[in-house]
Design a protein around this motif. Sequence first.
Motif, PDB file in Angstrom:
ATOM      1  N   PHE A  41       0.627  -1.249  -0.002  1.00 26.11           N
ATOM      2  CA  PHE A  41       0.017  -0.060   0.304  1.00 26.11           C
ATOM      3  C   PHE A  41       1.036   1.221   0.031  1.00 26.11           C
ATOM      4  O   PHE A  41       0.537   2.287   0.652  1.00 26.11           O
ATOM      5  CB  PHE A  41      -1.040  -0.119   1.213  1.00 26.11           C
ATOM      6  CG  PHE A  41      -2.069  -1.281   1.151  1.00 26.11           C
ATOM      7  CD1 PHE A  41      -3.065  -1.134   0.111  1.00 26.11           C
ATOM      8  CD2 PHE A  41      -1.858  -2.271   2.004  1.00 26.11           C
ATOM      9  CE1 PHE A  41      -3.966  -2.318   0.067  1.00 26.11           C
ATOM     10  CE2 PHE A  41      -2.579  -3.502   1.733  1.00 26.11           C
ATOM     11  CZ  PHE A  41      -3.632  -3.247   0.996  1.00 26.11           C
ATOM     12  N   SER A  42       1.878   1.327  -0.733  1.00 24.48           N
ATOM     13  CA  SER A  42       2.796   2.568  -0.852  1.00 24.48           C
ATOM     14  C   SER A  42       2.193   3.244  -2.147  1.00 24.48           C
ATOM     15  O   SER A  42       2.694   4.330  -2.056  1.00 24.48           O
ATOM     16  CB  SER A  42       4.148   2.162  -1.287  1.00 24.48           C
ATOM     17  OG  SER A  42       4.487   1.174  -2.294  1.00 24.48           O
ATOM     18  N   SER A  43       1.410   2.861  -2.827  1.00 25.33           N
ATOM     19  CA  SER A  43       0.778   3.729  -3.849  1.00 25.33           C
ATOM     20  C   SER A  43      -0.353   2.984  -4.379  1.00 25.33           C
ATOM     21  O   SER A  43      -0.623   1.736  -4.231  1.00 25.33           O
ATOM     22  CB  SER A  43       1.728   3.882  -5.174  1.00 25.33           C
ATOM     23  OG  SER A  43       2.093   2.464  -5.568  1.00 25.33           O
ATOM     24  N   GLU A  44      -1.312   3.580  -5.116  1.00 27.63           N
ATOM     25  CA  GLU A  44      -2.643   3.115  -5.450  1.00 27.63           C
ATOM     26  C   GLU A  44      -2.271   2.308  -6.869  1.00 27.63           C
ATOM     27  O   GLU A  44      -1.363   2.605  -7.424  1.00 27.63           O
ATOM     28  CB  GLU A  44      -3.515   4.313  -6.125  1.00 27.63           C
ATOM     29  CG  GLU A  44      -4.214   5.242  -4.602  1.00 27.63           C
ATOM     30  CD  GLU A  44      -5.434   5.859  -5.500  1.00 27.63           C
ATOM     31  OE1 GLU A  44      -5.885   5.747  -6.372  1.00 27.63           O
ATOM     32  OE2 GLU A  44      -5.728   6.828  -4.434  1.00 27.63           O
ATOM     33  N   ASN A  45      -3.224   1.287  -7.001  1.00 27.89           N
ATOM     34  CA  ASN A  45      -2.863   0.375  -8.015  1.00 27.89           C
ATOM     35  C   ASN A  45      -4.273  -0.254  -8.344  1.00 27.89           C
ATOM     36  O   ASN A  45      -5.305   0.397  -7.733  1.00 27.89           O
ATOM     37  CB  ASN A  45      -1.846  -0.912  -7.478  1.00 27.89           C
ATOM     38  CG  ASN A  45      -2.493  -1.561  -6.499  1.00 27.89           C
ATOM     39  OD1 ASN A  45      -3.412  -1.794  -6.148  1.00 27.89           O
ATOM     40  ND2 ASN A  45      -1.333  -1.739  -5.457  1.00 27.89           N
ATOM     41  N   ASN A  46      -4.333  -1.076  -9.186  1.00 22.15           N
ATOM     42  CA  ASN A  46      -5.676  -1.564  -9.928  1.00 22.15           C
ATOM     43  C   ASN A  46      -6.243  -2.826  -8.980  1.00 22.15           C
ATOM     44  O   ASN A  46      -7.030  -3.478  -9.370  1.00 22.15           O
ATOM     45  CB  ASN A  46      -5.771  -2.046 -11.214  1.00 22.15           C
ATOM     46  CG  ASN A  46      -4.907  -3.003 -11.562  1.00 22.15           C
ATOM     47  OD1 ASN A  46      -4.272  -3.406 -10.795  1.00 22.15           O
ATOM     48  ND2 ASN A  46      -4.908  -3.293 -12.883  1.00 22.15           N
ATOM     49  N   LEU A  47      -5.509  -3.194  -7.950  1.00 24.98           N
ATOM     50  CA  LEU A  47      -5.511  -4.355  -7.125  1.00 24.98           C
ATOM     51  C   LEU A  47      -6.859  -4.158  -6.056  1.00 24.98           C
ATOM     52  O   LEU A  47      -7.661  -5.306  -5.808  1.00 24.98           O
ATOM     53  CB  LEU A  47      -4.387  -4.917  -6.315  1.00 24.98           C
ATOM     54  CG  LEU A  47      -3.212  -5.094  -7.221  1.00 24.98           C
ATOM     55  CD1 LEU A  47      -2.019  -5.593  -6.328  1.00 24.98           C
ATOM     56  CD2 LEU A  47      -3.475  -6.496  -8.076  1.00 24.98           C
ATOM     57  N   TRP A  48      -7.084  -2.888  -5.704  1.00 31.73           N
ATOM     58  CA  TRP A  48      -8.268  -2.737  -4.795  1.00 31.73           C
ATOM     59  C   TRP A  48      -9.024  -1.493  -5.131  1.00 31.73           C
ATOM     60  O   TRP A  48      -8.726  -0.958  -6.006  1.00 31.73           O
ATOM     61  CB  TRP A  48      -7.398  -2.419  -3.226  1.00 31.73           C
ATOM     62  CG  TRP A  48      -6.644  -3.370  -2.658  1.00 31.73           C
ATOM     63  CD1 TRP A  48      -5.265  -3.330  -3.172  1.00 31.73           C
ATOM     64  CD2 TRP A  48      -6.937  -4.606  -1.794  1.00 31.73           C
ATOM     65  NE1 TRP A  48      -4.918  -4.459  -2.199  1.00 31.73           N
ATOM     66  CE2 TRP A  48      -5.784  -5.242  -1.634  1.00 31.73           C
ATOM     67  CE3 TRP A  48      -7.910  -4.965  -1.515  1.00 31.73           C
ATOM     68  CZ2 TRP A  48      -5.946  -6.382  -0.947  1.00 31.73           C
ATOM     69  CZ3 TRP A  48      -8.231  -6.251  -0.657  1.00 31.73           C
ATOM     70  CH2 TRP A  48      -7.038  -6.960  -0.560  1.00 31.73           C
ATOM     71  N   ASP A  49     -10.060  -1.604  -4.599  1.00 26.76           N
ATOM     72  CA  ASP A  49     -11.125  -0.331  -4.919  1.00 26.76           C
ATOM     73  C   ASP A  49     -10.718   0.827  -3.724  1.00 26.76           C
ATOM     74  O   ASP A  49     -10.486   0.471  -2.690  1.00 26.76           O
ATOM     75  CB  ASP A  49     -12.438  -0.783  -4.790  1.00 26.76           C
ATOM     76  CG  ASP A  49     -12.965  -1.663  -5.788  1.00 26.76           C
ATOM     77  OD1 ASP A  49     -12.389  -1.524  -6.935  1.00 26.76           O
ATOM     78  OD2 ASP A  49     -13.851  -2.556  -5.687  1.00 26.76           O
ATOM     79  N   TYR A  50     -10.810   1.888  -4.287  1.00 25.99           N
ATOM     80  CA  TYR A  50     -10.449   3.136  -3.412  1.00 25.99           C
ATOM     81  C   TYR A  50     -12.109   3.886  -3.638  1.00 25.99           C
ATOM     82  O   TYR A  50     -12.414   4.493  -4.389  1.00 25.99           O
ATOM     83  CB  TYR A  50      -9.618   3.863  -3.993  1.00 25.99           C
ATOM     84  CG  TYR A  50      -8.367   3.262  -3.987  1.00 25.99           C
ATOM     85  CD1 TYR A  50      -7.328   3.030  -2.988  1.00 25.99           C
ATOM     86  CD2 TYR A  50      -7.778   2.788  -5.180  1.00 25.99           C
ATOM     87  CE1 TYR A  50      -6.430   2.200  -2.903  1.00 25.99           C
ATOM     88  CE2 TYR A  50      -6.553   1.835  -5.302  1.00 25.99           C
ATOM     89  CZ  TYR A  50      -5.759   1.682  -4.142  1.00 25.99           C
ATOM     90  OH  TYR A  50      -4.688   0.848  -4.080  1.00 25.99           O
ATOM     91  N   LEU A  51     -12.554   3.819  -2.428  1.00 23.89           N
ATOM     92  CA  LEU A  51     -14.238   4.375  -2.357  1.00 23.89           C
ATOM     93  C   LEU A  51     -14.308   5.526  -1.648  1.00 23.89           C
ATOM     94  O   LEU A  51     -13.838   5.649  -0.411  1.00 23.89           O
ATOM     95  CB  LEU A  51     -15.053   3.287  -1.747  1.00 23.89           C
ATOM     96  CG  LEU A  51     -14.942   1.703  -2.587  1.00 23.89           C
ATOM     97  CD1 LEU A  51     -15.750   0.677  -1.927  1.00 23.89           C
ATOM     98  CD2 LEU A  51     -15.439   2.006  -4.188  1.00 23.89           C
ATOM     99  N   THR A  52     -15.177   6.529  -2.031  1.00 23.83           N
ATOM    100  CA  THR A  52     -15.735   7.461  -0.988  1.00 23.83           C
ATOM    101  C   THR A  52     -17.151   7.395  -1.333  1.00 23.83           C
ATOM    102  O   THR A  52     -17.699   8.034  -2.208  1.00 23.83           O
ATOM    103  CB  THR A  52     -15.158   8.900  -1.471  1.00 23.83           C
ATOM    104  OG1 THR A  52     -13.891   8.807  -1.370  1.00 23.83           O
ATOM    105  CG2 THR A  52     -15.643   9.961  -0.498  1.00 23.83           C
ATOM    106  N   THR A  53     -17.984   6.762  -0.210  1.00 24.50           N
ATOM    107  CA  THR A  53     -19.242   6.781  -0.471  1.00 24.50           C
ATOM    108  C   THR A  53     -19.905   7.167   0.817  1.00 24.50           C
ATOM    109  O   THR A  53     -19.343   7.383   1.739  1.00 24.50           O
ATOM    110  CB  THR A  53     -19.847   5.370  -0.953  1.00 24.50           C
ATOM    111  OG1 THR A  53     -19.918   4.410   0.053  1.00 24.50           O
ATOM    112  CG2 THR A  53     -19.075   4.760  -2.252  1.00 24.50           C
TER     113      THR A  53
END
Length: 204
Positions: A41-53
């Motif tokens: 988790f040193s940088s964003e990638n496409n492995l996880w969702d990043y959500l603001t809901t």
Amino acid sequence: MPVNMPLKQVFVTGILLFNILYLSAQQVNENFTIPVFSDDFSSENNLWDYLTTAENLFVLDKGEYFMHRRNATKPYALVTNWKNDLTKFQIKAALKLGPATSEEQTIGIIFYIQSDGKGALVFEINKDKKFRVKQLVGAYYKFLTGEVSEAGWVKSKYVDVSGEYNVLEAKTSDGIVDFYINGNYVSTTTVKDYAPGALGILIG
């Protein structure tokens, strides 16, 4: 009450050697040495969702994957986009329970998630120094540890509630699964007829 939970690192290793021994305690004696999926988790990638809901805030924050669950009554499974096709594997995740007033706060790993959404295994801890293993069967959970009257929870001296990370680990081979907390063996279970399935983090 909102639940805040940082996730420090999660990784899965594939099998190099196969040598299973049936013991009175741990039953998976594989030597998992080949990393096949890892994220610090040193940088964003496409492995996880990043959500603001309205219900969730999942963001990177100073090398941690920060999970803020605004819905205080329902658990949420955050599933990685990485596809697992291994029948023998090890999962490790460093997880920390954040400040919350609710005694029902939990965090854990979920894996063997079946494609129809009607099967999975969950290994989780809470702030009362307890752990449990449960199996999703259809739309309901079956407790594989503890007593039904205690919702499957088992007291363990290995759960750290001081605010530090707890390393949850599962080693699985051909449907047999050993569970560890901070390197200490705590339980074994068996699941049959499960495909490898997806994996992720369950917060509740």
